[in-house]
Design an enzyme around this catalytic site. Structure first.
Site, short mmCIF file in Angstrom:
data_model
loop_
_atom_site.label_atom_id
_atom_site.label_comp_id
_atom_site.label_asym_id
_atom_site.label_seq_id
_atom_site.Cartn_x
_atom_site.Cartn_y
_atom_site.Cartn_z
N GLY A 98 96.72 41.39 80.66
CA GLY A 98 95.94 42.03 79.61
C GLY A 98 96.81 42.37 78.41
N CYS A 99 96.16 42.61 77.28
CA CYS A 99 96.94 42.86 76.05
C CYS A 99 97.61 44.23 76.10
CB CYS A 99 96.05 42.71 74.83
SG CYS A 99 94.49 43.59 74.88
N TYR A 100 96.91 45.23 76.58
CA TYR A 100 97.57 46.53 76.75
C TYR A 100 98.72 46.45 77.75
CZ TYR A 100 94.14 49.49 74.25
OH TYR A 100 93.37 50.10 73.31
#
Lengths: 343, 343, 343, 343
Positions: free
Chosen positions: C145-147
């Site tokens: 995921g980007c986070y």
């Protein structure tokens, strides 16, 4: 006396702005707040800025819920207001933010909206010559569109004095995206809008064109013809309209300035800025003010007028409340002494 | 009675916001508006939103020009207010938006600002326990910083009731760039800011840290220790503060909610939102309101409180006017009945 | 050799970014581009930036259309990839940008996603210790995921060296709204987002929490526990993550800096900035780079690490292409030599 | 062969963009990077996106430092390039991003820039008829302005084919604020810009007017006369130009479309979009592409052409690199295969 007010379409941007203004209006009491698909929800969920009204619950937009008020604001989709207005009776002032009763030409209405014309109401732009008198005591008011408000105020004095030619007017305007309403369309998503600009509705004639030409035609006393290109800017609110018109022979900038000062210096909300100062939309955000500046471009033989307004305030809800004040015989600026939230 | 008001620093963002609020305040008359390098200019050139005051001319910020007013607002760089206040006398209420008289600890002042401490004034955050009484009749008021206002209101009830631990509080906050003032610095240029975020002043102790720890320490009754990271967000106004603190043993969300309701339900400007609704900074832009929401994160053993305010309104000018109202014995919300300009 | 690539979900933001990168990749040829409700449309209508691919027509996302390619990128809603991957066979490399195969814990998956766990794939974050080797030759890759990408890269070296404590880590991150995908939700409308910030998913445990704790747990060699608050910022792209962790006894900033240099100095895409320079998200927009800076806050006893990435590039599509390069045995940075579009 | 390149003005937005593009150009090696007041600083401090070049140190902008390169890019203030170019000799290709050598008319130069005209160089807009041939082998190149690039590409085909009238052309364009450079001016501060629009340089004739009229005059074969109003939009990059011209008698939309297809279909970077699709500036941000769409407004008797470009890429640095490629005999699109960073 306190007037009791109902607001339909209270879940949308225009309805929310009407309520924001009315919440600070000393002569009114807010009654029914109605909606369509959001009926039953807390107002505070949909309009989190309306803190003193947060616990109000939206009821259905029906004539029954809207009746019994002194004034009813309609912020509904185009085509819905005539039927409701008919059920409200002449003892209720009905102020319609939709386009339904703006156009005098039934054929223009039918061409652009595809339904039967429902008549023309007094037009809620008191700064246009002759309109203020028609609003006094009016029981039905059609609120102008946000583009027409910004553009017509910018061009009317020049046309009224014959200082520019009424044909071949070219207008390019940028609007914040609240002008499109709370519509779930991909091109309105923030990821798409932030950081960019785009045009829309180009070349074909925009729905606002007949409204603008109608108002400017009254100002000019002859038919007016415009080219209008709206664009979408990465901001929530505000319209910046750049309007250019061919100079009438011999027109000077001094003559133009005089015409604007004469028409607007006594107006509480419309302002020709001092020479050298150009309008910025942020100076009017959240306020009912319109600012403008003009120039004479001798190279191109055109006058250029740039005008700025908040599409939701003066362009919709503020103009509506101002018109209500006139219709009720209140001081025209009551509840509208807000200044732009700048920077 | 109408009070005569002077505003120094009227060319800046804080001064402009004080004037925006005072222009709609029914009990005041605006007297001198002063500036430093902009003295001699039209106010409307620098603050285009202040349309009714546009033709005022800025005078020099001198004690002479500021004297003869009932209230003087100082929105000056840190370090400049003590000298001017000394010349104004106790018959004038002086409200200082700078940091000069906020800190009780002379050593903390000297450490962070590098000059001699000039004393501590009553602190213009009436919602902190005990402060409102100190503001009644005060002749000198220190307006809190915008970060401290937003953060302290978010944490105070939990600390006051012992529901969270006073050490190891972690705060990350985002601010709009008007918080940096009208400073001509490259990192504040719009081309740099739009479309991105950045931190600043990390890890070292931020100037606001002692102010926040001081206020929260009073709330908690014991010393408080925070980690604070401010960030710059691509918006003009608004602060969103995320504050987390370790739960005291056994604390439940219900207890937390009760503490916030008890402390704030009678407040006109501070609001715990209904469960499930989180604050958005836009709901308070241009208004004096602060909204907040809280959660208990049992996984991490922390309470999370998110609070939102407009740095220029409640965070500066609105808090200043609210404090003035209390000092003058006016109704506290006079002139502050503005709602957020949303969307 | 030229590898033939298919991209599903090509109408969305993640799919569009994969195609933007692949269009400049010298070793690939773009085959099928597929979508769900947009099948049959021109790619250029939905992804106007993909000018050389504008006339491609989206086909349906079916195993049939995706088969026959060397690599298939899946940018589909969570839960859809396992079934398609099963039909593609091991001769095709499948790179999944959804969460389906990231979590090692079946119970965590079931708790957060409410469906049966479909297994764990090699994790496409080669900069985490041990991951690069697992990606070489892999036929199935789960893109982080980007986070998690932005946060784990920020914290991993400190945890790996035992310089901070693995519990009570507090993370607050801001993301641009493209992180939410092209979802037609009111809170993502530009009029709502522009000019404000808001938190979301607070206090309850965010879906990304188990993914972050899993990756950091591997780095630390012991379980890790975080408090994570994501916020939405008014920008299209970019994540700024502020991560704080308690210092292990005696940790100095020099030790921390050494740990980051040791882990990242040979990395092409992860960079500890020079002392005194803090990351700004705009410096990495459109690029596969991650920048970070750290500080030791002795007052609070915490290390503060701020890291920045583009959620769509290194946070999704860039990480996916980088992983593909490793899996195919290509030079890892092939096609990824793009720099941030700044300002 | 690898060409050695120097970039002056490397601390500014234009210089940074030239370096961003050259960093990905396969046929060049970056030599000197020079600046004025920033000489001695790390490039990475001022251009944080240029990660592979971050440790380069800026040297002074002197002929000595710039000599010994195959190509020198000048991104200097207007008026500074002639003197430096004279010292570099004809063995060095000099590409000037300033206005100094764009205008053919010495009197126009003197009128708008107030200094002596220094001659006219081949004009770096190969898509204008006849220009590409003049750039082949050129040793001196004047890069067009960003507004002229966007506007002239939008209007040239219609004028070249006589489909619109060459007088009374009206153009309104919006630009992102990077177009103003890294100038520390109050109206460029983010707090002022975010959330609003403003015009500038209205009515008087803008400096770009003679450049636009010159290029369009060549396209039309007769003198061209324009009214041009530029506006500042709340975005970092991008120009959206709305150009309207009176239709020549009998012109149809089909004829217009055919003219644009004929002139641009073989161009790598200029694109008439399919009917019904309008340009959005975000689709070209960071890329060298220009997109446009047109309409015939029979009501107003005007053609409306809307064109979009990135002011820093195709509008400055991309156009400069494209021109360099032609001058060096490289494939024209070398190093420019970047697509817009969208959303």
């Amino acid at each position: 006396m306190t007037y009791k007010i109902a607001v339909s379409g209270a879940s949308g941007y225009a309805g929310g702005e009407v309520l924001r203004l009315l919440a600070g209006h000393p002569e009114v009491e807010i009654g029914a707040v109605t909606a369509h698909s959001s009926a039953g929800e807390r107002l505070g969920t949909l309009q989190p800025q309306l803190i003193p009204l947060a616990d109000r619950v939206l009821s259905d937009t029906t004539a029954e819920n809207l009746s019994g008020h002194d004034v009813v604001f309609l912020t509904l989709p185009h085509g819905a207001s005539a039927e409701i207005a008919a059920q409200l009776g002449e003892d209720t002032i009905v102020i319609d933010a939709a386009a339904d009763h703006r156009l005098e030409s039934a054929s223009a209405w039918e061409q652009f909206y595809g339904s039967a014309h429902q008549g023309t109401w007094p037009y809620g732009l008191p700064e246009l010559r002759g309109q203020r008198a028609k609003l006094a005591g009016a029981r039905r008011i059609a609120v102008p569109g946000c583009y027409p408000t910004t553009i017509m105020l910018g061009l009317a004095p020049a046309l009224a004095e014959g200082l520019v030619q009424p044909t071949d007017i070219v207008i390019v305007a940028a609007t914040g995206t609240s002008g499109a309403g709370k519509s779930l369309k991909p091109h309105l998503l923030s990821a798409e809008v932030i950081g960019g600009m785009s045009p829309y509705g180009v070349g074909g004639v925009h729905r606002h064109t007949p409204e603008i030409e109608q108002g400017l035609g009254h100002a000019a006393g002859v038919p007016v013809q415009i080219s209008f290109t709206p664009t979408l800017a990465p901001m929530s609110r505000g319209i910046l309209a750049t309007s250019t018109a061919k100079l009438a022979p011999g027109t000077t900038e001094a003559q133009l300035r005089a015409a604007y000062h004469q028409q607007y210096d006594a107006e509480p909300f419309v302002h020709l800025l001092p020479e050298g100062q150009w309008p910025v939309t942020k100076q009017v955000i959240g306020s009912n003010h319109v600012t403008m500046q003009l120039a004479v471009d001798l190279h191109a033989g055109r006058a250029v007028i740039v005008s700025a307004a908040d599409n939701l305030t003066k362009g919709t809800a503020g103009g509506a409340v101002q018109s209500m004040n006139i219709a009720l015989g209140l001081e025209e600026a009551t509840g509208l002494n807000l200044l732009g939230v700048t920077p």
